[in-house]
Design an enzyme around this catalytic site. Structure first.
Site, PDB file in Angstrom:
ATOM      1  N   ARG A  26       0.828  -1.215   0.000  1.00 46.08           N
ATOM      2  CA  ARG A  26       0.000   0.000   0.000  1.00 46.08           C
ATOM      3  C   ARG A  26       0.857   1.258   0.000  1.00 46.08           C
ATOM      4  O   ARG A  26       0.448   2.280  -0.560  1.00 46.08           O
ATOM      5  CB  ARG A  26      -0.926   0.007   1.215  1.00 46.08           C
ATOM      6  CG  ARG A  26      -2.092  -0.917   1.026  1.00 46.08           C
ATOM      7  CD  ARG A  26      -2.983  -0.925   2.231  1.00 46.08           C
ATOM      8  NE  ARG A  26      -4.167  -1.717   1.977  1.00 46.08           N
ATOM      9  CZ  ARG A  26      -5.052  -2.049   2.906  1.00 46.08           C
ATOM     10  NH1 ARG A  26      -4.876  -1.658   4.149  1.00 46.08           N
ATOM     11  NH2 ARG A  26      -6.111  -2.763   2.600  1.00 46.08           N
ATOM     12  N   LYS A  83     -18.857 -18.476   2.997  1.00 42.05           N
ATOM     13  CA  LYS A  83     -20.313 -18.427   3.173  1.00 42.05           C
ATOM     14  C   LYS A  83     -21.058 -17.638   2.104  1.00 42.05           C
ATOM     15  O   LYS A  83     -20.603 -16.586   1.674  1.00 42.05           O
ATOM     16  CB  LYS A  83     -20.616 -17.781   4.522  1.00 42.05           C
ATOM     17  CG  LYS A  83     -20.225 -18.668   5.682  1.00 42.05           C
ATOM     18  CD  LYS A  83     -20.567 -18.001   6.980  1.00 42.05           C
ATOM     19  CE  LYS A  83     -20.412 -18.997   8.125  1.00 42.05           C
ATOM     20  NZ  LYS A  83     -20.676 -18.376   9.412  1.00 42.05           N
ATOM     21  N   GLY A 114      -9.133  -9.625   1.079  1.00 42.21           N
ATOM     22  CA  GLY A 114      -8.001 -10.070   1.907  1.00 42.21           C
ATOM     23  C   GLY A 114      -7.542 -11.490   1.628  1.00 42.21           C
ATOM     24  O   GLY A 114      -6.374 -11.733   1.317  1.00 42.21           O
ATOM     25  N   GLY A 174     -12.964  -4.497   2.354  1.00 42.18           N
ATOM     26  CA  GLY A 174     -14.363  -4.047   2.397  1.00 42.18           C
ATOM     27  C   GLY A 174     -14.740  -3.180   1.211  1.00 42.18           C
ATOM     28  O   GLY A 174     -15.821  -3.342   0.634  1.00 42.18           O
TER      29      GLY A 174
HETATM   30  P1  AMP Z   1     -14.259 -15.518   2.826  1.00 44.66           P
HETATM   31  O1  AMP Z   1     -13.651 -14.747   3.954  1.00 44.66           O
HETATM   32  O2  AMP Z   1     -15.737 -15.588   2.866  1.00 44.66           O
HETATM   33  O3  AMP Z   1     -13.705 -15.090   1.474  1.00 44.66           O
HETATM   34  O4  AMP Z   1     -13.816 -17.029   3.057  1.00 44.66           O
HETATM   35  C1  AMP Z   1     -12.485 -17.433   3.039  1.00 44.66           C
HETATM   36  C2  AMP Z   1     -12.386 -18.713   3.823  1.00 44.66           C
HETATM   37  O5  AMP Z   1     -13.197 -19.703   3.231  1.00 44.66           O
HETATM   38  C3  AMP Z   1     -10.984 -19.265   3.857  1.00 44.66           C
HETATM   39  O6  AMP Z   1     -10.531 -19.229   5.175  1.00 44.66           O
HETATM   40  C4  AMP Z   1     -11.155 -20.694   3.359  1.00 44.66           C
HETATM   41  O7  AMP Z   1     -10.418 -21.634   4.120  1.00 44.66           O
HETATM   42  C5  AMP Z   1     -12.629 -20.943   3.546  1.00 44.66           C
HETATM   43  N1  AMP Z   1     -13.112 -22.004   2.668  1.00 44.66           N
HETATM   44  C6  AMP Z   1     -13.061 -22.042   1.331  1.00 44.66           C
HETATM   45  N2  AMP Z   1     -13.572 -23.194   0.871  1.00 44.66           N
HETATM   46  C7  AMP Z   1     -13.958 -23.923   1.935  1.00 44.66           C
HETATM   47  C8  AMP Z   1     -14.567 -25.200   2.103  1.00 44.66           C
HETATM   48  N3  AMP Z   1     -14.873 -25.972   1.052  1.00 44.66           N
HETATM   49  N4  AMP Z   1     -14.840 -25.629   3.356  1.00 44.66           N
HETATM   50  C9  AMP Z   1     -14.533 -24.842   4.405  1.00 44.66           C
HETATM   51  N5  AMP Z   1     -13.961 -23.628   4.316  1.00 44.66           N
HETATM   52  C10 AMP Z   1     -13.674 -23.172   3.098  1.00 44.66           C
END
Ligand code: AMP
Length: 404
Positions: A37, A200, A357, A380
């Site tokens: 950055r 999620k 991130g 964000g």
């Molecule tokens: P996000 O912050 O929503 O972008 O999610 C990132 C996180 O999703 C990372 O820590 C990954 O380890 C987790 N992740 C990705 N695929 C899977 C999966 N199939 N099962 C569990 N966690 C996952």
């Protein structure tokens, strides 16, 4: 759309220029571990000192909740900034209730000086977008430049109010980021493929709904794909899944159909029985997932399918890992797709834009950080931009443009 006033529109000669940067840098054992950055802010700062102006840098750091907290002082990034900028930086332990001493230090220093002010969040008015605090900030300069896209989704005193108090401009990093993001989503070459992963669905519903209207194909991977597979009646065993969102997943798939956006879900999976590095694992087709197993990554057939979609695309935008990339070998899908996008970007003029991130970390792990068209270090702000939301600090620069 992002035709903002910029540094070509103003003379910086001998001017005191307030620059909002984002020096909320990662620190471990007192050392800055990634100064990307800072590097991105260098062109703006150099433009100012080249014209013998004074660059007065404003940034937040961490979350001190409006209290002075020496552990969150920006003083600890000064040497990293000096190293990247190759220029002395005068740190000012600013009292944000009374900036007269800070003003004197700035006035007494020679032309061409660079100052870093203390953490703007040491004053509670920063996060409250307090006008009085913004007025005190404004009293230190003659021009305001916002070079911190990553802080632009927040209406804070140093990002929003301040922009209304002085002639205001987008900095070089801000311009570059907005140009890159526009080429990814606002004004892209079609076909456009969005790759969305992560844990999620619930955190990315707005984002998916906005993308459906704009892209030709949406690749869904990571934990969130499980919710879609579950909604389709596929057995996903013990995998991470938001079962209560099955209805929303189905609605999203219907909407995609109406918008002629192809949804590309995994067709096979790397399944493990424990969530840890090097856990015992096996590849399964979607019709045969072990009821006790967990999907932790996409499988080889899915990888080939996604590569095929990328080969047909002219633009790829990406947020979120396609598997539990922190744990080997469940990083394989993300890494292989990242390398493929990097290769196509290099040899086939693919425009590739990524951000968020975890995505930045995953692409670094794949060794492709320098091979995408643009990687946004904003978390964000990048997500809100992907959601199609107006970013308050950018809107403030627009208001300023429209006034003049
Ligand atoms: P996000 O912050 O929503 O972008 O999610 C990132 C996180 O999703 C990372 O820590 C990954 O380890 C987790 N992740 C990705 N695929 C899977 C999966 N199939 N099962 C569990 N966690 C996952």
């Amino acid at each position: 759309m992002y035709n903002l006033p910029n540094l070509d529109d103003v003379s910086l000669r001998h001017k005191n220029v307030l620059v909002r940067v984002d020096f909320n840098l990662p620190i471990m054992d007192g050392k800055v571990t990634d100064s990307t950055r800072v590097s991105r802010s260098v062109p703006t700062i150099r433009d100012i000192i080249k014209m013998n102006g004074k660059a007065i840098l404003l940034s937040h750091f961490s979350r001190p909740n409006g209290q002075v907290n020496s552990a969150m002082s920006l003083e600890q990034v000064v040497s990293a900034v000096e190293e990247v900028l190759n220029h002395k930086v005068i740190f000012i332990k600013t009292n944000w209730n009374d900036v007269s001493e800070a003003k004197k230090i700035i006035d007494d220093a020679p032309l061409g000086s660079v100052f870093l002010m203390e953490n703007t969040r040491f004053h509670e008015g920063e996060e409250k977008n307090d006008k009085e605090l913004a007025k005190r900030m404004a009293s230190l300069g003659e021009i305001y430049v916002n070079d911190a896209f990553s802080a632009s989704h927040r209406a804070h005193a140093s990002t929003e109010s301040l922009a209304h108090l002085l002639p205001s401009y987008a900095g070089r990093a801000m311009q570059r980021e907005l140009r890159a993001l526009s080429s990814g989503l606002d004004n892209p070459s079609h076909p456009v493929i969005a790759i969305i992963g992560g844990a999620k669905v619930s955190s990315k519903i707005d984002l998916i709904e906005n993308l459906l209207k704009k892209v030709d194909g949406l690749v869904i991977g990571g934990g969130m794909a499980n919710t879609f597979l579950y909604a389709m009646g596929i057995g996903i065993g013990n995998s991470l899944c938001e079962r209560d969102l099955a209805g929303i997943a189905n609605k999203i798939m219907d909407k995609a159909d109406k918008e002629h956006c192809a949804i590309i879900l995994p067709i096979d999976a790397n399944v493990a029985w424990e969530f840890k590095a090097n856990a015992k694992h096996r590849f399964y087709g979607l019709d045969a997932i072990d009821p006790n197993g967990m999907i932790l990554d996409i499988g080889p057939a899915s990888i080939e399918r996604i590569k095929g979609a990328i080969d047909e695309a002219k633009t790829v935008i990406w947020n979120g890992p396609l598997g539990a990339f922190e744990y080997e070998p469940f990083d394989a899908g993300t890494i292989e797709i990242a390398k493929h996008v990097a290769k196509r970007t290099k040899f086939n003029d693919l425009v590739s834009v990524a951000g968020g991130g975890d995505t930045v970390a995953a692409l670094a792990k794949a060794g492709v950080s320098d091979s995408f068209t643009y990687i946004s270090t904003a978390g964000g702000a990048f997500l809100e931009w992907m959601e199609g939301k107006p970013l308050p600090a950018i809107e403030a620069l627009k208001t300023n443009r429209d006034k003049n």
